[in-house]
Write a protein that holds these residues in place. Structure first.
Motif, PDB file in Angstrom:
ATOM      1  N   ARG A  90       0.833  -1.206   0.000  1.00 19.81           N
ATOM      2  CA  ARG A  90       0.000   0.000   0.000  1.00 19.81           C
ATOM      3  C   ARG A  90       0.866   1.255   0.000  1.00 19.81           C
ATOM      4  NH1 ARG A  90      -2.905  -3.374   3.545  1.00 19.81           N
ATOM      5  NH2 ARG A  90      -1.996  -2.366   5.387  1.00 19.81           N
ATOM      6  N   ALA A  91       2.013   1.180   0.701  1.00 16.96           N
ATOM      7  CA  ALA A  91       2.937   2.313   0.702  1.00 16.96           C
ATOM      8  C   ALA A  91       3.533   2.528  -0.688  1.00 16.96           C
ATOM      9  CB  ALA A  91       4.051   2.075   1.725  1.00 16.96           C
ATOM     10  N   LEU A  92       3.849   1.435  -1.365  1.00 16.24           N
ATOM     11  CA  LEU A  92       4.405   1.544  -2.718  1.00 16.24           C
ATOM     12  C   LEU A  92       3.389   2.137  -3.695  1.00 16.24           C
ATOM     13  CD1 LEU A  92       6.308  -1.872  -2.906  1.00 16.24           C
ATOM     14  CD2 LEU A  92       7.343   0.399  -2.839  1.00 16.24           C
ATOM     15  N   LYS A  93       2.119   1.767  -3.531  1.00 16.19           N
ATOM     16  CA  LYS A  93       1.067   2.350  -4.374  1.00 16.19           C
ATOM     17  C   LYS A  93       0.952   3.853  -4.126  1.00 16.19           C
ATOM     18  CE  LYS A  93      -1.843  -1.777  -4.859  1.00 16.19           C
ATOM     19  NZ  LYS A  93      -3.160  -2.397  -4.538  1.00 16.19           N
ATOM     20  N   ALA A  94       1.093   4.243  -2.850  1.00 14.24           N
ATOM     21  CA  ALA A  94       1.031   5.667  -2.513  1.00 14.24           C
ATOM     22  C   ALA A  94       2.194   6.423  -3.149  1.00 14.24           C
ATOM     23  CB  ALA A  94       1.061   5.843  -0.990  1.00 14.24           C
ATOM     24  N   ILE A  95       3.380   5.803  -3.142  1.00 16.39           N
ATOM     25  CA  ILE A  95       4.548   6.428  -3.773  1.00 16.39           C
ATOM     26  C   ILE A  95       4.334   6.556  -5.272  1.00 16.39           C
ATOM     27  CG2 ILE A  95       7.008   6.129  -4.276  1.00 16.39           C
ATOM     28  CD1 ILE A  95       7.268   4.730  -1.553  1.00 16.39           C
ATOM     29  N   HIS A  96       3.723   5.540  -5.872  1.00 19.07           N
ATOM     30  CA  HIS A  96       3.456   5.568  -7.310  1.00 19.07           C
ATOM     31  C   HIS A  96       2.492   6.696  -7.670  1.00 19.07           C
ATOM     32  CE1 HIS A  96       1.161   4.362 -10.947  1.00 19.07           C
ATOM     33  NE2 HIS A  96       2.362   4.025 -11.387  1.00 19.07           N
ATOM     34  N   ASP A  97       1.468   6.872  -6.842  1.00 21.00           N
ATOM     35  CA  ASP A  97       0.468   7.911  -7.129  1.00 21.00           C
ATOM     36  C   ASP A  97       1.051   9.310  -6.910  1.00 21.00           C
ATOM     37  OD1 ASP A  97      -1.360   5.963  -7.747  1.00 21.00           O
ATOM     38  OD2 ASP A  97      -2.247   5.911  -5.750  1.00 21.00           O
ATOM     39  N   SER A  98       1.747   9.496  -5.793  1.00 24.85           N
ATOM     40  CA  SER A  98       2.348  10.805  -5.510  1.00 24.85           C
ATOM     41  C   SER A  98       3.408  10.628  -4.426  1.00 24.85           C
ATOM     42  CB  SER A  98       1.291  11.804  -5.039  1.00 24.85           C
ATOM     43  OG  SER A  98       1.908  13.009  -4.642  1.00 24.85           O
ATOM     44  N   GLU A  99       4.652  10.762  -4.824  1.00 22.58           N
ATOM     45  CA  GLU A  99       5.736  10.576  -3.867  1.00 22.58           C
ATOM     46  C   GLU A  99       5.725  11.651  -2.786  1.00 22.58           C
ATOM     47  OE1 GLU A  99      10.608   9.946  -3.829  1.00 22.58           O
ATOM     48  OE2 GLU A  99       9.461   9.757  -5.696  1.00 22.58           O
ATOM     49  N   ASN A 100       5.398  12.869  -3.163  1.00 17.76           N
ATOM     50  CA  ASN A 100       5.353  13.954  -2.169  1.00 17.76           C
ATOM     51  C   ASN A 100       4.256  13.715  -1.140  1.00 17.76           C
ATOM     52  OD1 ASN A 100       7.472  15.401  -3.312  1.00 17.76           O
ATOM     53  ND2 ASN A 100       6.120  16.470  -4.750  1.00 17.76           N
ATOM     54  N   ALA A 101       3.094  13.239  -1.615  1.00 13.31           N
ATOM     55  CA  ALA A 101       2.002  12.942  -0.683  1.00 13.31           C
ATOM     56  C   ALA A 101       2.380  11.786   0.244  1.00 13.31           C
ATOM     57  CB  ALA A 101       0.739  12.595  -1.465  1.00 13.31           C
ATOM     58  N   ALA A 102       3.098  10.796  -0.297  1.00 17.09           N
ATOM     59  CA  ALA A 102       3.536   9.665   0.526  1.00 17.09           C
ATOM     60  C   ALA A 102       4.502  10.129   1.615  1.00 17.09           C
ATOM     61  CB  ALA A 102       4.197   8.611  -0.361  1.00 17.09           C
ATOM     62  N   LYS A 103       5.399  11.042   1.257  1.00 15.25           N
ATOM     63  CA  LYS A 103       6.317  11.593   2.258  1.00 15.25           C
ATOM     64  C   LYS A 103       5.545  12.345   3.340  1.00 15.25           C
ATOM     65  CE  LYS A 103      10.364  12.225  -0.748  1.00 15.25           C
ATOM     66  NZ  LYS A 103      11.270  13.221  -1.391  1.00 15.25           N
ATOM     67  N   ALA A 104       4.494  13.044   2.923  1.00 17.51           N
ATOM     68  CA  ALA A 104       3.720  13.861   3.861  1.00 17.51           C
ATOM     69  C   ALA A 104       3.026  13.019   4.931  1.00 17.51           C
ATOM     70  CB  ALA A 104       2.682  14.688   3.107  1.00 17.51           C
ATOM     71  N   VAL A 105       2.688  11.774   4.617  1.00 11.33           N
ATOM     72  CA  VAL A 105       2.013  10.909   5.597  1.00 11.33           C
ATOM     73  C   VAL A 105       3.012  10.006   6.333  1.00 11.33           C
ATOM     74  CG1 VAL A 105      -0.176  10.934   4.359  1.00 11.33           C
ATOM     75  CG2 VAL A 105       1.509   9.162   3.824  1.00 11.33           C
ATOM     76  N   GLY A 106       4.304  10.288   6.166  1.00  9.84           N
ATOM     77  CA  GLY A 106       5.314   9.601   6.971  1.00  9.84           C
ATOM     78  C   GLY A 106       5.948   8.372   6.349  1.00  9.84           C
ATOM     79  N   ILE A 107       5.778   8.147   5.064  1.00  5.81           N
ATOM     80  CA  ILE A 107       6.391   6.989   4.401  1.00  5.81           C
ATOM     81  C   ILE A 107       7.827   7.337   4.030  1.00  5.81           C
ATOM     82  CG2 ILE A 107       6.323   5.480   2.373  1.00  5.81           C
ATOM     83  CD1 ILE A 107       3.313   5.856   2.314  1.00  5.81           C
ATOM     84  N   ASN A 108       8.751   6.469   4.407  1.00  5.97           N
ATOM     85  CA  ASN A 108      10.159   6.661   4.052  1.00  5.97           C
ATOM     86  C   ASN A 108      10.337   6.205   2.604  1.00  5.97           C
ATOM     87  OD1 ASN A 108      12.974   6.608   3.741  1.00  5.97           O
ATOM     88  ND2 ASN A 108      13.308   6.034   5.878  1.00  5.97           N
ATOM     89  N   THR A 109      10.094   7.108   1.677  1.00  3.43           N
ATOM     90  CA  THR A 109      10.075   6.739   0.260  1.00  3.43           C
ATOM     91  C   THR A 109      11.438   6.276  -0.232  1.00  3.43           C
ATOM     92  OG1 THR A 109      10.475   9.049  -0.364  1.00  3.43           O
ATOM     93  CG2 THR A 109       8.186   8.335  -0.211  1.00  3.43           C
ATOM     94  N   ARG A 110      12.496   6.840   0.267  1.00  2.00           N
ATOM     95  CA  ARG A 110      13.843   6.468  -0.184  1.00  2.00           C
ATOM     96  C   ARG A 110      14.145   5.015   0.144  1.00  2.00           C
ATOM     97  NH1 ARG A 110      18.893   6.527   2.236  1.00  2.00           N
ATOM     98  NH2 ARG A 110      20.677   6.880   0.839  1.00  2.00           N
ATOM     99  N   ASN A 111      13.937   4.634   1.399  1.00  2.00           N
ATOM    100  CA  ASN A 111      14.207   3.250   1.804  1.00  2.00           C
ATOM    101  C   ASN A 111      13.245   2.278   1.141  1.00  2.00           C
ATOM    102  OD1 ASN A 111      16.243   4.184   3.397  1.00  2.00           O
ATOM    103  ND2 ASN A 111      15.209   3.842   5.349  1.00  2.00           N
ATOM    104  N   MET A 112      11.979   2.694   0.998  1.00  2.00           N
ATOM    105  CA  MET A 112      10.974   1.815   0.410  1.00  2.00           C
ATOM    106  C   MET A 112      11.317   1.496  -1.043  1.00  2.00           C
ATOM    107  SD  MET A 112       8.197   0.388   1.646  1.00  2.00           S
ATOM    108  CE  MET A 112       7.630   1.491   2.937  1.00  2.00           C
ATOM    109  N   LYS A 113      11.714   2.520  -1.797  1.00  2.00           N
ATOM    110  CA  LYS A 113      12.075   2.309  -3.194  1.00  2.00           C
ATOM    111  C   LYS A 113      13.330   1.448  -3.314  1.00  2.00           C
ATOM    112  CE  LYS A 113      12.140   6.602  -4.612  1.00  2.00           C
ATOM    113  NZ  LYS A 113      12.260   7.750  -5.557  1.00  2.00           N
ATOM    114  N   LEU A 114      14.278   1.652  -2.414  1.00  2.00           N
ATOM    115  CA  LEU A 114      15.512   0.863  -2.450  1.00  2.00           C
ATOM    116  C   LEU A 114      15.231  -0.606  -2.135  1.00  2.00           C
ATOM    117  CD1 LEU A 114      18.567   0.939  -2.836  1.00  2.00           C
ATOM    118  CD2 LEU A 114      18.798   1.385  -0.379  1.00  2.00           C
ATOM    119  N   GLU A 115      14.348  -0.860  -1.172  1.00  2.00           N
ATOM    120  CA  GLU A 115      14.014  -2.239  -0.800  1.00  2.00           C
ATOM    121  C   GLU A 115      13.353  -2.988  -1.963  1.00  2.00           C
ATOM    122  OE1 GLU A 115      11.634  -1.970   2.691  1.00  2.00           O
ATOM    123  OE2 GLU A 115      13.265  -1.189   3.941  1.00  2.00           O
ATOM    124  N   ILE A 116      12.410  -2.353  -2.644  1.00  2.00           N
ATOM    125  CA  ILE A 116      11.726  -3.025  -3.754  1.00  2.00           C
ATOM    126  C   ILE A 116      12.657  -3.155  -4.959  1.00  2.00           C
ATOM    127  CG2 ILE A 116      10.700  -1.048  -4.945  1.00  2.00           C
ATOM    128  CD1 ILE A 116       8.952  -4.355  -4.041  1.00  2.00           C
TER     129      ILE A 116
END
Length: 223
Positions: A90-116
């Motif tokens: 679900r976090a990855l879907k949020a990053i796909h839709d809008s990375e800035n919005a995902a960051k705003a809700v506390g998702i560590n987008t950098r680590n998440m993208k690196l893990e996948i």
């Protein structure tokens, strides 16, 4: 390990730039492996790779390898499906839709993208491992720039937002050259025309296009 090294700088890119960055890295590695003949064997590659064996079980007969590969595909498919349905998915879907919005809700987008990115590289490494033991030979030419483009095309044609799309795209682009043998010298022309039509008619991929056609037909029947 390679995915971590490559992912740290390139995952700062997005969209088409990310694809160009990873393809560029593939070209660099291809040239290095081709020229570093003392380590990789150069264009001649490695020969005489032994058949895959796990204890007393040998996968040398083609039938055994067929079962092994499709068992791996099934387990990978289940794993990816579970991943999509998980909190990380679900976090990855949020990053796909809008990375800035995902960051705003506390998702560590950098680590998440690196893990996948590392997870996908692990599946790719397993595929290369199977390939080397199946053909008993491997060289830099086995993974040229055109092969990278073909793999990306498989995902785009099948549908980037669907696991089924990747499977459909890979199946189509693998079997398509066999179906086009009857066109002889015009094979590449017909091949390119089919891919172009697919991209024009179903820009979101064949999987999404098939689902849209099914939904429209069902609505028509209900009327």
């Amino acid at each position: 390990l390679v995915a971590v090294i490559v992912g740290l700088p390139t995952l700062k890119l997005t969209g088409d730039y990310l694809g160009m960055g990873t393809l560029g890295f593939g070209m660099i590695v291809h040239i290095i492996f081709r020229e570093w003949s003392s380590l990789t064997g150069g264009a001649s590659g490695f020969m005489g790779i032994p058949p895959l064996e796990i204890g007393p079980l040998s996968f040398f007969p083609a039938r055994n390898y067929f079962y092994l590969v499709w068992l791996t595909v099934f387990l990978s498919f289940v794993c990816c499906k579970r991943l999509i349905q998980s909190r990380m998915g679900r976090a990855l879907k949020a990053i796909h839709d809008s990375e800035n919005a995902a960051k705003a809700v506390g998702i560590n987008t950098r680590n998440m993208k690196l893990e996948i990115f590392v997870f996908s590289a692990a599946l790719s490494a397993l595929s290369g491992f199977y390939y080397a033991h199946m053909v008993s030979f491997i060289s830099p030419e086995s993974f040229s720039f055109l092969v990278s483009v073909k793999i990306v095309t498989m995902v785009v044609i099948g549908g980037m937002a669907s696991i089924w799309g990747s499977l459909l795209g890979a199946s189509l682009l693998t079997m398509l050259p066999e179906w086009l043998h009857s066109f002889s010298d015009f094979e590449m022309v017909v091949y390119g025309l089919i891919l172009m039509l697919v991209m024009i008619i179903t820009p979101q991929g064949l999987t999404r296009g098939i689902l849209d056609i099914y939904e429209r037909s069902r609505k028509t029947k209900n009327r």
